[in-house]
Design a protein around this motif. Sequence first.
Motif, mmCIF file in Angstrom:
data_model
loop_
_atom_site.group_PDB
_atom_site.id
_atom_site.type_symbol
_atom_site.label_atom_id
_atom_site.label_comp_id
_atom_site.label_asym_id
_atom_site.label_seq_id
_atom_site.Cartn_x
_atom_site.Cartn_y
_atom_site.Cartn_z
ATOM 1 N N SER A 1 -44.163 -81.048 2.083
ATOM 2 C CA SER A 1 -44.685 -80.041 1.164
ATOM 3 C C SER A 1 -44.897 -78.711 1.872
ATOM 4 C CB SER A 1 -46.000 -80.525 0.552
ATOM 5 O OG SER A 1 -45.805 -81.705 -0.206
ATOM 6 N N ALA A 2 -45.384 -78.768 3.114
ATOM 7 C CA ALA A 2 -45.539 -77.536 3.891
ATOM 8 C C ALA A 2 -44.182 -76.888 4.146
ATOM 9 C CB ALA A 2 -46.247 -77.838 5.212
ATOM 10 N N MET A 3 -43.154 -77.691 4.436
ATOM 11 C CA MET A 3 -41.816 -77.153 4.627
ATOM 12 C C MET A 3 -41.305 -76.505 3.354
ATOM 13 S SD MET A 3 -40.128 -80.283 6.829
ATOM 14 C CE MET A 3 -38.493 -79.597 6.659
ATOM 15 N N ALA A 4 -41.587 -77.119 2.223
ATOM 16 C CA ALA A 4 -41.123 -76.576 0.948
ATOM 17 C C ALA A 4 -41.755 -75.214 0.656
ATOM 18 C CB ALA A 4 -41.427 -77.557 -0.177
ATOM 19 N N TRP A 5 -43.039 -75.065 0.954
ATOM 20 C CA TRP A 5 -43.701 -73.793 0.674
ATOM 21 C C TRP A 5 -43.238 -72.695 1.623
ATOM 22 C CZ3 TRP A 5 -46.372 -71.756 -3.172
ATOM 23 C CH2 TRP A 5 -46.799 -72.611 -4.191
ATOM 24 N N VAL A 6 -42.956 -73.022 2.869
ATOM 25 C CA VAL A 6 -42.391 -72.034 3.784
ATOM 26 C C VAL A 6 -41.004 -71.610 3.311
ATOM 27 C CG1 VAL A 6 -41.541 -71.677 6.138
ATOM 28 C CG2 VAL A 6 -43.728 -72.811 5.755
ATOM 29 N N PHE A 7 -40.253 -72.568 2.811
ATOM 30 C CA PHE A 7 -38.915 -72.274 2.291
ATOM 31 C C PHE A 7 -38.997 -71.346 1.086
ATOM 32 C CE2 PHE A 7 -35.145 -73.613 -0.270
ATOM 33 C CZ PHE A 7 -34.172 -73.160 0.605
ATOM 34 N N LEU A 8 -39.937 -71.622 0.181
ATOM 35 C CA LEU A 8 -40.135 -70.780 -0.992
ATOM 36 C C LEU A 8 -40.501 -69.356 -0.592
ATOM 37 C CD1 LEU A 8 -40.472 -70.402 -4.078
ATOM 38 C CD2 LEU A 8 -42.831 -71.180 -3.797
ATOM 39 N N ILE A 9 -41.408 -69.212 0.350
ATOM 40 C CA ILE A 9 -41.826 -67.878 0.789
ATOM 41 C C ILE A 9 -40.664 -67.149 1.470
ATOM 42 C CG2 ILE A 9 -43.368 -66.660 2.357
ATOM 43 C CD1 ILE A 9 -45.430 -68.880 1.844
ATOM 44 N N ALA A 10 -39.867 -67.881 2.248
ATOM 45 C CA ALA A 10 -38.725 -67.253 2.927
ATOM 46 C C ALA A 10 -37.711 -66.736 1.913
ATOM 47 C CB ALA A 10 -38.073 -68.257 3.873
ATOM 48 N N ILE A 11 -37.415 -67.522 0.885
ATOM 49 C CA ILE A 11 -36.480 -67.083 -0.151
ATOM 50 C C ILE A 11 -37.033 -65.861 -0.876
ATOM 51 C CG2 ILE A 11 -35.427 -67.712 -2.350
ATOM 52 C CD1 ILE A 11 -34.056 -69.000 -0.035
ATOM 53 N N ALA A 12 -38.339 -65.858 -1.145
ATOM 54 C CA ALA A 12 -38.952 -64.710 -1.816
ATOM 55 C C ALA A 12 -38.860 -63.458 -0.950
ATOM 56 C CB ALA A 12 -40.409 -65.024 -2.150
ATOM 57 N N VAL A 13 -39.071 -63.606 0.353
ATOM 58 C CA VAL A 13 -38.995 -62.450 1.253
ATOM 59 C C VAL A 13 -37.571 -61.918 1.318
ATOM 60 C CG1 VAL A 13 -39.199 -61.742 3.663
ATOM 61 C CG2 VAL A 13 -40.998 -63.119 2.624
ATOM 62 N N ILE A 14 -36.591 -62.813 1.421
ATOM 63 C CA ILE A 14 -35.189 -62.377 1.468
ATOM 64 C C ILE A 14 -34.809 -61.648 0.185
ATOM 65 C CG2 ILE A 14 -32.808 -63.217 1.525
ATOM 66 C CD1 ILE A 14 -33.793 -65.454 3.381
ATOM 67 N N THR A 15 -35.229 -62.178 -0.957
ATOM 68 C CA THR A 15 -34.947 -61.518 -2.231
ATOM 69 C C THR A 15 -35.612 -60.154 -2.302
ATOM 70 O OG1 THR A 15 -34.830 -63.706 -3.284
ATOM 71 C CG2 THR A 15 -35.054 -61.788 -4.731
ATOM 72 N N ALA A 16 -36.849 -60.066 -1.816
ATOM 73 C CA ALA A 16 -37.544 -58.778 -1.807
ATOM 74 C C ALA A 16 -36.833 -57.767 -0.911
ATOM 75 C CB ALA A 16 -38.993 -58.967 -1.346
ATOM 76 N N VAL A 17 -36.288 -58.218 0.212
ATOM 77 C CA VAL A 17 -35.540 -57.323 1.094
ATOM 78 C C VAL A 17 -34.297 -56.791 0.390
ATOM 79 C CG1 VAL A 17 -34.180 -57.229 3.219
ATOM 80 C CG2 VAL A 17 -36.417 -58.333 3.220
ATOM 81 N N PHE A 18 -33.596 -57.670 -0.335
ATOM 82 C CA PHE A 18 -32.418 -57.232 -1.092
ATOM 83 C C PHE A 18 -32.797 -56.146 -2.103
ATOM 84 C CE2 PHE A 18 -30.044 -61.438 -0.326
ATOM 85 C CZ PHE A 18 -29.332 -60.864 0.718
#
Length: 327
Positions: free
Chosen positions: A294-311
């Motif tokens: 679950s901790a891995m999943a939430w880090v993954f979610l935040i990483a995808i959100a950050v990458i999308t925000a950078v785009f």
Amino acid sequence: MALTTAPDPTRRGPGSARAHPQRRGPGRFRHSEGLAGYVFLSPWLIGLMGVTAIPMLLSLYLSFTNYDILTPFSEVEWVGLANYERMFTADPSYWHAVRVTLTFALIAVPLKLAAALGVALLLNRAWRGVGLFRGLFYLPSLLGGSVALAIVWVNMFNRDGAFNSLLSLFGITGKPWVNDPDWALETLMVLAIWQFGAPMVIFLAGLKQVPTELYEAASVDGAGRLRQFRDVTLPMLSPVIFFNLVLETINGFQGFTAAFVLSNGTGGPVDSTLMYTLNLYITGFTDLNMGYASAMAWVFLIAIAVITAVFFSTGRFWVHYSDGEDR
């Protein structure tokens, strides 16, 4: 002289016509209309709460525990940030999965978009049979991340597969590509690139919206095909490129099915196909360490959100809209 009073027109006798019933007020009508809307939305709302919102909140809580599926909830131990600390400092397999996933996304996504745009440019012509070719090129995307397609792909690239048979016609000796740690991930990339149908269709729709007058003006100014592509097609197509880039990047990071089938759920050979989502699955459902997963999943979610925000934050420098306003 007798005085007579005129009859009151507002008074109705027993034989007069019945008064009109009171009409429903606009507030009451809007209330009933809103209630009907919530009734129609209720299946979606129930699904949102039961399938998405509540499980997400539950996984956020579990990411701070040592939950292992077999332990009752009443006995779950709160460990705080221990799962996140282990993830970033004491789990080499986690960082290996991050590297594999980044390698896959950074290579497969640009090549997939380039193939989609190239084929879209070829099919953006009015010649006989173009509709059939558009359908054939789009067909692999309909299969998506199916298990059957992954099995076929594995059989194509094994030692006795169709790809090695094709190489043998040119006197080239093949190898077991899917079982070679140096080439297993590349076979997954080829599969992802081959499924370029969906972005190709979106590129085709964007190319149809480019005014032909721009090409005619560029041609009058002496611009060749390459310069027209650089100065007309790419700027006019930049919103579509941006849209496809965001979607395909997210899909690239979420790759799971093909890696699972190719490695039989292990990430092999030698962890060469250990994608992030596959590592998360192994942690949660094979090792039964659901708290850490679950901790891995939430880090993954935040990483995808950050990458999308950078785009989105950098898009205003290269995405140009037809109204002349960059967003």
